[in-house]
Design a protein around this motif. Structure first.
Motif, PDB file in Angstrom:
ATOM      1  N   ALA A  27       0.832  -1.204   0.000  1.00 22.68           N
ATOM      2  CA  ALA A  27       0.000   0.000   0.000  1.00 22.68           C
ATOM      3  C   ALA A  27       0.867   1.254   0.000  1.00 22.68           C
ATOM      4  O   ALA A  27       0.543   2.250  -0.665  1.00 22.68           O
ATOM      5  CB  ALA A  27      -0.930  -0.015   1.208  1.00 22.68           C
ATOM      6  N   LEU A  28       1.972   1.196   0.724  1.00 25.65           N
ATOM      7  CA  LEU A  28       2.907   2.319   0.761  1.00 25.65           C
ATOM      8  C   LEU A  28       3.497   2.584  -0.616  1.00 25.65           C
ATOM      9  O   LEU A  28       3.525   3.719  -1.093  1.00 25.65           O
ATOM     10  CB  LEU A  28       4.022   2.022   1.766  1.00 25.65           C
ATOM     11  CG  LEU A  28       5.201   2.975   1.792  1.00 25.65           C
ATOM     12  CD1 LEU A  28       4.758   4.360   2.224  1.00 25.65           C
ATOM     13  CD2 LEU A  28       6.276   2.460   2.720  1.00 25.65           C
ATOM     14  N   LYS A  29       3.960   1.529  -1.277  1.00 28.68           N
ATOM     15  CA  LYS A  29       4.545   1.685  -2.608  1.00 28.68           C
ATOM     16  C   LYS A  29       3.522   2.221  -3.604  1.00 28.68           C
ATOM     17  O   LYS A  29       3.843   3.061  -4.455  1.00 28.68           O
ATOM     18  CB  LYS A  29       5.095   0.347  -3.098  1.00 28.68           C
ATOM     19  CG  LYS A  29       6.347  -0.103  -2.374  1.00 28.68           C
ATOM     20  CD  LYS A  29       6.810  -1.448  -2.902  1.00 28.68           C
ATOM     21  CE  LYS A  29       8.018  -1.956  -2.151  1.00 28.68           C
ATOM     22  NZ  LYS A  29       8.446  -3.268  -2.634  1.00 28.68           N
ATOM     23  N   THR A  30       2.283   1.762  -3.492  1.00 31.49           N
ATOM     24  CA  THR A  30       1.227   2.231  -4.385  1.00 31.49           C
ATOM     25  C   THR A  30       0.973   3.715  -4.184  1.00 31.49           C
ATOM     26  O   THR A  30       0.828   4.468  -5.156  1.00 31.49           O
ATOM     27  CB  THR A  30      -0.066   1.431  -4.146  1.00 31.49           C
ATOM     28  OG1 THR A  30       0.208   0.049  -4.345  1.00 31.49           O
ATOM     29  CG2 THR A  30      -1.165   1.877  -5.083  1.00 31.49           C
ATOM     30  N   ALA A  31       0.919   4.161  -2.931  1.00 34.31           N
ATOM     31  CA  ALA A  31       0.676   5.575  -2.640  1.00 34.31           C
ATOM     32  C   ALA A  31       1.803   6.444  -3.194  1.00 34.31           C
ATOM     33  O   ALA A  31       1.553   7.516  -3.763  1.00 34.31           O
ATOM     34  CB  ALA A  31       0.536   5.777  -1.136  1.00 34.31           C
ATOM     35  N   ILE A  32       3.042   5.977  -3.056  1.00 38.17           N
ATOM     36  CA  ILE A  32       4.181   6.750  -3.561  1.00 38.17           C
ATOM     37  C   ILE A  32       4.158   6.797  -5.082  1.00 38.17           C
ATOM     38  O   ILE A  32       4.421   7.838  -5.688  1.00 38.17           O
ATOM     39  CB  ILE A  32       5.502   6.166  -3.020  1.00 38.17           C
ATOM     40  CG1 ILE A  32       5.599   6.426  -1.518  1.00 38.17           C
ATOM     41  CG2 ILE A  32       6.704   6.763  -3.745  1.00 38.17           C
ATOM     42  CD1 ILE A  32       6.775   5.777  -0.845  1.00 38.17           C
ATOM     43  N   ASP A  59       3.615   7.134   7.503  1.00 38.93           N
ATOM     44  CA  ASP A  59       3.453   7.174   8.960  1.00 38.93           C
ATOM     45  C   ASP A  59       2.833   5.880   9.483  1.00 38.93           C
ATOM     46  O   ASP A  59       3.192   5.393  10.554  1.00 38.93           O
ATOM     47  CB  ASP A  59       2.596   8.368   9.361  1.00 38.93           C
ATOM     48  CG  ASP A  59       3.314   9.694   9.147  1.00 38.93           C
ATOM     49  OD1 ASP A  59       4.563   9.690   9.129  1.00 38.93           O
ATOM     50  OD2 ASP A  59       2.634  10.724   8.994  1.00 38.93           O
ATOM     51  N   MET A  60       1.900   5.330   8.726  1.00 39.68           N
ATOM     52  CA  MET A  60       1.264   4.083   9.141  1.00 39.68           C
ATOM     53  C   MET A  60       2.275   2.934   9.120  1.00 39.68           C
ATOM     54  O   MET A  60       2.292   2.092  10.029  1.00 39.68           O
ATOM     55  CB  MET A  60       0.082   3.751   8.223  1.00 39.68           C
ATOM     56  CG  MET A  60      -0.766   2.600   8.712  1.00 39.68           C
ATOM     57  SD  MET A  60      -2.141   2.204   7.628  1.00 39.68           S
ATOM     58  CE  MET A  60      -2.987   3.772   7.541  1.00 39.68           C
ATOM     59  N   ALA A  61       3.128   2.911   8.110  1.00 37.99           N
ATOM     60  CA  ALA A  61       4.138   1.858   8.022  1.00 37.99           C
ATOM     61  C   ALA A  61       5.123   1.954   9.186  1.00 37.99           C
ATOM     62  O   ALA A  61       5.556   0.935   9.720  1.00 37.99           O
ATOM     63  CB  ALA A  61       4.873   1.945   6.690  1.00 37.99           C
ATOM     64  N   VAL A  62       5.458   3.178   9.589  1.00 42.97           N
ATOM     65  CA  VAL A  62       6.358   3.354  10.734  1.00 42.97           C
ATOM     66  C   VAL A  62       5.680   2.887  12.010  1.00 42.97           C
ATOM     67  O   VAL A  62       6.286   2.197  12.830  1.00 42.97           O
ATOM     68  CB  VAL A  62       6.791   4.834  10.858  1.00 42.97           C
ATOM     69  CG1 VAL A  62       7.499   5.074  12.182  1.00 42.97           C
ATOM     70  CG2 VAL A  62       7.688   5.217   9.711  1.00 42.97           C
ATOM     71  N   SER A  63       4.414   3.245  12.182  1.00 41.19           N
ATOM     72  CA  SER A  63       3.721   2.879  13.418  1.00 41.19           C
ATOM     73  C   SER A  63       3.558   1.372  13.546  1.00 41.19           C
ATOM     74  O   SER A  63       3.518   0.842  14.653  1.00 41.19           O
ATOM     75  CB  SER A  63       2.349   3.556  13.482  1.00 41.19           C
ATOM     76  OG  SER A  63       1.475   3.007  12.521  1.00 41.19           O
ATOM     77  N   LYS A  64       3.495   0.670  12.429  1.00 40.92           N
ATOM     78  CA  LYS A  64       3.368  -0.780  12.454  1.00 40.92           C
ATOM     79  C   LYS A  64       4.719  -1.483  12.452  1.00 40.92           C
ATOM     80  O   LYS A  64       4.792  -2.705  12.487  1.00 40.92           O
ATOM     81  CB  LYS A  64       2.526  -1.255  11.275  1.00 40.92           C
ATOM     82  CG  LYS A  64       1.098  -0.739  11.347  1.00 40.92           C
ATOM     83  CD  LYS A  64       0.205  -1.433  10.381  1.00 40.92           C
ATOM     84  CE  LYS A  64      -1.199  -0.878  10.426  1.00 40.92           C
ATOM     85  NZ  LYS A  64      -1.816  -0.971  11.735  1.00 40.92           N
ATOM     86  N   GLY A  65       5.800  -0.712  12.385  1.00 45.63           N
ATOM     87  CA  GLY A  65       7.131  -1.290  12.450  1.00 45.63           C
ATOM     88  C   GLY A  65       7.605  -1.918  11.154  1.00 45.63           C
ATOM     89  O   GLY A  65       8.541  -2.708  11.153  1.00 45.63           O
ATOM     90  N   VAL A  66       6.975  -1.563  10.047  1.00 48.82           N
ATOM     91  CA  VAL A  66       7.355  -2.143   8.760  1.00 48.82           C
ATOM     92  C   VAL A  66       8.614  -1.468   8.220  1.00 48.82           C
ATOM     93  O   VAL A  66       9.484  -2.129   7.653  1.00 48.82           O
ATOM     94  CB  VAL A  66       6.191  -2.026   7.746  1.00 48.82           C
ATOM     95  CG1 VAL A  66       6.592  -2.546   6.384  1.00 48.82           C
ATOM     96  CG2 VAL A  66       4.985  -2.789   8.263  1.00 48.82           C
TER      97      VAL A  66
END
Length: 87
Positions: A27-32, A59-66
């Motif tokens: 999801a992060l890669k798609t958003a970028i 920010d969501m990826a950081v909060s989940k520790g990814v």
């Protein structure tokens, strides 16, 4: 395949965590990529909207520790520089 019950559980837990992490990272890669496409199309309005989505995904990826928080900060900085270069 593991014979010990706790090792079997660890395998199952690791697979579940891997799937969740992969989902968040995808999801992060798609958003970028959406932001990059908006920037390359010179669509300032669309770029601002997709920039907010990309920052939220980081920010969501950081909060989940990814991903690491410094990696997210670096990516946000580079994305904002691209956004500011459009204006």
């Amino acid at each position: 395949m593991a014979n010990i019950k706790s090792a079997q559980k660890r395998i199952k837990v690791t697979e579940a965590k891997t799937l969740k992490n992969r989902m968040v990272k995808s999801a992060l890669k798609t958003a970028i990529k959406k932001f990059e496409a908006a920037v390359s199309a010179n669509s300032a309005e669309d770029a601002k909207v997709t920039f907010n989505g990309a920052v939220k995904a980081l920010d969501m990826a950081v909060s989940k520790g990814v991903i690491h928080k410094n990696m997210a900060a670096r990516k946000k900085s580079r994305l904002s520089a691209k956004l500011n270069a459009m204006a």
